[in-house]
Design a protein around this motif. Structure first.
Motif, short mmCIF file in Angstrom:
data_model
loop_
_atom_site.label_atom_id
_atom_site.label_comp_id
_atom_site.label_asym_id
_atom_site.label_seq_id
_atom_site.Cartn_x
_atom_site.Cartn_y
_atom_site.Cartn_z
N GLY A 46 0.80 -1.22 0.00
CA GLY A 46 0.00 0.00 0.00
C GLY A 46 0.83 1.26 0.00
O GLY A 46 0.34 2.33 0.39
N LYS A 47 2.07 1.15 -0.46
CA LYS A 47 2.95 2.31 -0.50
C LYS A 47 3.41 2.57 -1.92
O LYS A 47 3.18 1.77 -2.82
CB LYS A 47 4.17 2.08 0.40
CG LYS A 47 3.83 1.86 1.87
CD LYS A 47 5.09 1.60 2.68
CE LYS A 47 4.76 1.38 4.15
NZ LYS A 47 5.98 1.13 4.95
N ASP A 48 4.06 3.71 -2.12
CA ASP A 48 4.61 4.02 -3.43
C ASP A 48 5.89 4.83 -3.23
O ASP A 48 6.21 5.26 -2.13
CB ASP A 48 3.61 4.82 -4.27
CG ASP A 48 4.08 5.00 -5.71
OD1 ASP A 48 4.90 4.18 -6.16
OD2 ASP A 48 3.65 5.96 -6.36
N GLY A 49 6.60 5.02 -4.32
CA GLY A 49 7.82 5.81 -4.26
C GLY A 49 9.01 4.99 -3.80
O GLY A 49 8.89 3.89 -3.28
N MET A 50 10.18 5.56 -4.01
CA MET A 50 11.42 4.92 -3.63
C MET A 50 12.48 6.00 -3.54
O MET A 50 12.48 6.93 -4.34
CB MET A 50 11.81 3.87 -4.70
CG MET A 50 12.88 2.90 -4.25
SD MET A 50 13.39 1.79 -5.63
CE MET A 50 11.81 1.21 -6.23
N SER A 51 13.34 5.89 -2.56
CA SER A 51 14.37 6.91 -2.39
C SER A 51 15.30 6.93 -3.60
O SER A 51 15.51 5.91 -4.27
CB SER A 51 15.17 6.66 -1.12
OG SER A 51 16.02 5.53 -1.28
#
Length: 266
Positions: A244-249
């Motif tokens: 349920g998350k998105d994005g990445m460093s």
């Protein structure tokens, strides 16, 4: 390069691993893709968008270096097409597929979704591969097919909140039907269990293509890796979507690409 860096960070990073003399052509392809992907946001009705797509078709079909004069992306793209003898039919099919983006019609079926991904993301990978190493690209065209589907479906899932806000649905009707949902219900309801099942089914479809790619990618020559490098991030994106998350460093993306650029897919 600046356009790609600002609008398509993953492909920007992947192009940095390409030989210096091939980067301009890769940035031209990726800038073209970013330009076309952004048309929906720059028009208030589909027809002006279709006119813009037709302009690109005419410019590419003309073969005239002056046809895109005054438009930096068009000028760079025409130069890349001429230098590397890129097939104009691939661009025509790409632009035809992108008409779908301008409307709110639901995706009819899984086959239609895979066809859309094939004409857009897969075609872009294959064109980049032709720039990097044309003979090897021809021998690994099937890899581009699976890679593009995995990448594009993952991208569509990451853009799901934006698509819902627009009233768009890229999820095929046959996948929605398994969860007992219509496209309208899925767009309107992002928090139900049925909606979550649909997202899981789309993640599974992306993983199916990613797995098919990974099983064959070990034989890929190093010369083609930069065209496929964004796939180094796809599995990690899918893991985050499942939570349920998105994005990445930025650091994580750099490390995943560096490892794959160095070692390939193993």
């Amino acid at each position: 390069m600046e356009l790609v860096r600002g609008q398509d960070r993953d492909r920007y990073l992947s192009a940095l691993y390409a030989p210096d003399d091939r980067r301009d052509a890769l940035f031209a392809l990726y800038a073209f893709n970013a330009e076309i992907a952004g048309i929906r946001d720059r028009v208030s009705e589909p027809m002006p968008g279709e006119i813009r797509l037709q302009w690109w078709r005419d410019v590419i079909a003309s073969g005239d270096p002056q046809a895109g004069a005054g438009h930096p992306v068009a000028e760079a793209l025409l130069a890349a097409i001429a230098t590397y003898r890129l097939p104009k039919a691939a661009f025509d099919n790409y632009l035809e597929a992108r008409i779908f983006d301008l409307y709110d019609d639901p995706m009819p079926s899984r086959t239609d979704l895979e066809g859309y991904c094939g004409e857009t993301a897969s075609a872009l990978i294959q064109l980049a591969a032709l720039v990097l190493d044309a003979p090897e690209a021809a021998r690994h065209a099937e890899l581009a097919g699976h890679a593009g589907c995995a990448q594009a479906i993952t991208g569509l899932l990451r853009l799901l909140p934006m698509h819902r806000a627009r009233g768009q649905c890229y999820v095929p009707r046959d996948i929605l039907a398994v969860a007992g949902m219509t496209a309208e219900e899925f767009v309107a309801d992002g928090g139900s269990q049925r909606s979550a099942l649909v997202v899981q089914a789309m993640i599974a479809l992306a993983r199916e293509h990613l797995g098919a790619f990974a099983r064959q990618a070990g034989a890929m020559p190093a010369s083609l890796r930069p065209a496929f490098l964004p796939l180094a991030l796809t599995g990690a994106y899918l893991d985050r979507l499942e939570r349920g998350k998105d994005g990445m460093s930025s650091l994580r993306r750099h490390l995943l690409m560096l490892r794959t650029a160095s070692r390939g897919w193993r």
